[in-house]
Design an enzyme around this catalytic site. Structure first.
Site, PDB file in Angstrom:
ATOM      1  N   ARG A  88     -45.776 -38.894  13.847  1.00 44.55           N
ATOM      2  CA  ARG A  88     -44.816 -38.312  14.569  1.00 44.55           C
ATOM      3  C   ARG A  88     -44.928 -36.949  14.773  1.00 44.55           C
ATOM      4  O   ARG A  88     -44.810 -35.963  15.715  1.00 44.55           O
ATOM      5  CB  ARG A  88     -43.300 -38.576  14.411  1.00 44.55           C
ATOM      6  CG  ARG A  88     -43.064 -39.985  14.692  1.00 44.55           C
ATOM      7  CD  ARG A  88     -41.587 -39.910  13.927  1.00 44.55           C
ATOM      8  NE  ARG A  88     -40.530 -39.380  14.795  1.00 44.55           N
ATOM      9  CZ  ARG A  88     -39.423 -39.505  14.801  1.00 44.55           C
ATOM     10  NH1 ARG A  88     -38.853 -40.639  14.033  1.00 44.55           N
ATOM     11  NH2 ARG A  88     -38.805 -38.650  15.596  1.00 44.55           N
ATOM     12  N   ASN A 139     -42.067 -28.731  16.414  1.00 43.65           N
ATOM     13  CA  ASN A 139     -40.739 -28.494  16.975  1.00 43.65           C
ATOM     14  C   ASN A 139     -40.609 -27.249  17.987  1.00 43.65           C
ATOM     15  O   ASN A 139     -39.524 -27.349  18.659  1.00 43.65           O
ATOM     16  CB  ASN A 139     -39.806 -28.105  15.681  1.00 43.65           C
ATOM     17  CG  ASN A 139     -39.590 -29.271  14.813  1.00 43.65           C
ATOM     18  OD1 ASN A 139     -39.927 -30.501  15.214  1.00 43.65           O
ATOM     19  ND2 ASN A 139     -39.167 -29.121  13.668  1.00 43.65           N
ATOM     20  N   ARG A 172     -26.455 -36.473  11.375  1.00 44.37           N
ATOM     21  CA  ARG A 172     -27.172 -35.347  12.326  1.00 44.37           C
ATOM     22  C   ARG A 172     -26.304 -35.399  13.588  1.00 44.37           C
ATOM     23  O   ARG A 172     -26.768 -35.894  14.694  1.00 44.37           O
ATOM     24  CB  ARG A 172     -28.531 -36.114  12.776  1.00 44.37           C
ATOM     25  CG  ARG A 172     -29.661 -35.966  11.597  1.00 44.37           C
ATOM     26  CD  ARG A 172     -31.008 -36.131  11.819  1.00 44.37           C
ATOM     27  NE  ARG A 172     -31.649 -34.926  12.189  1.00 44.37           N
ATOM     28  CZ  ARG A 172     -32.970 -34.779  12.430  1.00 44.37           C
ATOM     29  NH1 ARG A 172     -33.695 -35.957  12.072  1.00 44.37           N
ATOM     30  NH2 ARG A 172     -33.464 -33.737  12.702  1.00 44.37           N
ATOM     31  N   CYS A 174     -35.534 -38.919  12.350  1.00 43.34           N
ATOM     32  CA  CYS A 174     -35.680 -39.215  11.062  1.00 43.34           C
ATOM     33  C   CYS A 174     -34.204 -39.444  10.549  1.00 43.34           C
ATOM     34  O   CYS A 174     -33.230 -38.631  10.718  1.00 43.34           O
ATOM     35  CB  CYS A 174     -36.406 -38.201  10.234  1.00 43.34           C
ATOM     36  SG  CYS A 174     -38.117 -38.184  10.781  1.00 43.34           S
TER      37      CYS A 174
END
Ligand code: UD1
Length: 431
Positions: A398, A23, A122, A117
């Site tokens: 991923r 991230n 979101r 995901c």
């Protein structure tokens, strides 16, 4: 379709080295094209999400040169388009960081709406609010989000309505070269926020306060090239810590920053594990049955939502009744049905999972519903009696570099397969 096949019941033992933080990498790669000079990124995790982002950057003209598996050289001088769309970028969450970086550098950007995901709705309203506060017009249409400033971006005071990792990084990217000062209040404090800020500062940005609630950015005229090594991945480290605990193992997890793992170490100690901290390693040891507890996910330094499924697996074989509360994403219990098929007793009410620990799990064929839940199901497979097949491992790939290879290095009996006949071959080989 690739799958993992696992024979459970082996305690993990030995040493494992953690890769760079996915991230952080995604924010850093997007930031790397904000200068026309060469940027070298080291300790880059070689995972699907970073590969997709690099491809998208090449697609708009950036030069990307792989020096080795974990090092890339990037040059944004030859970028010829600020419009990013391909079938892959639509699937990843961090595509939106190109919006911040291209808007910051060129004053305009157009990027496919982010995927990622399916763990909740979101929204990206806070990103948009930030871009607008800096003077951009933002429009969404035809699956794309477009941000454009009539004049140059201007620094502003931005108060985030909720703590958002993505919005904090994106606003930082857009604001580093804006005219004047930007203040982001109620900023996220995750280690990867600090890492992206450190990276941008190494390119000549002036960002202070990353890692606290208030980030102050003084706009600079230009950014320059740099060489930067990404911090270790807190969630990958945590996943191996929990795998060690779940399998009653004894594992030294190397190349970590123990401070970033404190919320995880504290929970492990609470449920009966031993955790030793070294300068850049932690050792997790578990013997006997673990105890029940309560966990609530919170922004850093709280318990990370990205470790919630792995924690639930651990508690599914602990003694007594545990409660797991998910307070960041509303749809993050999609793995529970799969775990139940392995014999776990879990009841979900809204954002709370009540887990009644069982003595043992049993192997089954399960689907990885998302990245972290996929890793959690692998841990369940390592614990379970018999064989487990985890399907849809593209999600796991991923975010975890060489996951099965690293697990095998710790004694796990796991293999990546692509067909039923390979599953049968594996079973014959290890039986
Ligand atoms: C990032 C991570 C993800 C992690 C999450 C929380 C990346 C690529 N992904 O996701 O692995 O699970 O942080 O640590 O770094 N929200 C809004 N509006 C916004 C933005 C967020 O309502 O504009 C909400 C979200 O729905 C969620 C919460 O804020 O409920 C936190 O989300 P955020 O921190 O932004 O997560 P991501 O950046 O998407």
């Amino acid at each position: 379709m690739e799958q993992y096949v696992i024979k459970g019941g082996t305690s993990l033992k030995g040493e494992v080295s953690i890769s760079g933080a996915k991230n952080a990498a995604l924010g850093i790669l997007a930031g790397a094209i904000m200068t026309d000079e060469v940027v070298t990124v080291e300790n880059l995790p070689d995972v699907r999400d970073t590969q997709v982002l690099l491809q998208a950057m090449q697609g708009i003209g950036a030069i990307v040169e792989r020096v080795d598996k974990n090092t890339v050289r990037i040059c944004g001088k030859s970028i010829h388009s600020v419009s990013v769309d391909d079938e892959y970028i639509r699937k990843i969450r961090a595509s939106y960081y190109l919006l911040g970086s291209l808007l910051g550098k060129y004053g305009k950007a157009e990027v496919a709406l982010p995927g990622g995901c399916e763990i909740g709705s979101r929204p990206i309203d806070q990103h948009i609010k930030g871009f607008k506060a800096l003077g951009a017009n933002v429009n969404i249409g035809y699956g794309m989000i477009k941000a454009e400033a009539d004049n140059c971006l201007k620094g502003n005071h931005i108060y985030l309505d909720m703590v958002s990792v993505g919005a904090t990084i994106n606003i930082m990217l857009a604001a580093v070269m804006a005219v004047g000062n930007t203040i982001i209040e109620n900023a996220a404090k995750e280690p990867h926020i600090v890492d992206v800020a450190n990276f941008l500062n190494s390119m000549g940005a002036n960002i202070k306060g990353a890692g606290t609630d208030v980030i102050r950015i003084k706009g600079v005229d230009r950014l320059h090239g740099t060489t930067y090594a990404i911090v270790p991945d807190q969630i990958e480290a945590g996943t191996f810590m929990f795998a060690a605990a779940a399998t009653k193992g004894d594992v030294v997890i190397k190349n970590v920053i123990p401070k970033h793992l404190e919320a995880l170490s504290a929970k492990l100690v609470e449920i009966g594990c031993e955790v030793e901290e070294y300068d850049d390693a932690v050792r997790v040891k578990a013997t006997g049955r673990l105890k029940h507890t309560q966990v609530k996910t919170l922004p850093y330094p709280g318990f990370p939502t990205d470790m919630q499924p792995q924690m639930a697996v651990l508690l599914s074989v602990a003694e007594g009744v545990s409660i797991v509360t998910e307070s960041i994403f509303e749809n993050r219990f999609r793995y529970v049905d799969e775990l139940s098929r392995m014999g776990a007793t879990v009841k979900v009410e809204g954002n709370i999972a009540v887990i009644e620990g069982v003595e043992r799990l049993s192997g089954a064929k399960v689907n990885a519903p998302d990245l972290r839940a996929g890793a959690a199901l692998v841990i369940a497979g390592l614990v379970a009696d018999g064989f487990t097949v985890v399907d849809d491992i593209k999600y796991i790939q991923r975010g975890y570099e060489d996951f099965e290879i690293k697990l095998r290095g710790l004694g796990a009996v796991i293999e990546k397969v692509t067909s039923e006949s390979e599953v049968q071959k594996f079973k014959l080989k290890v039986s």
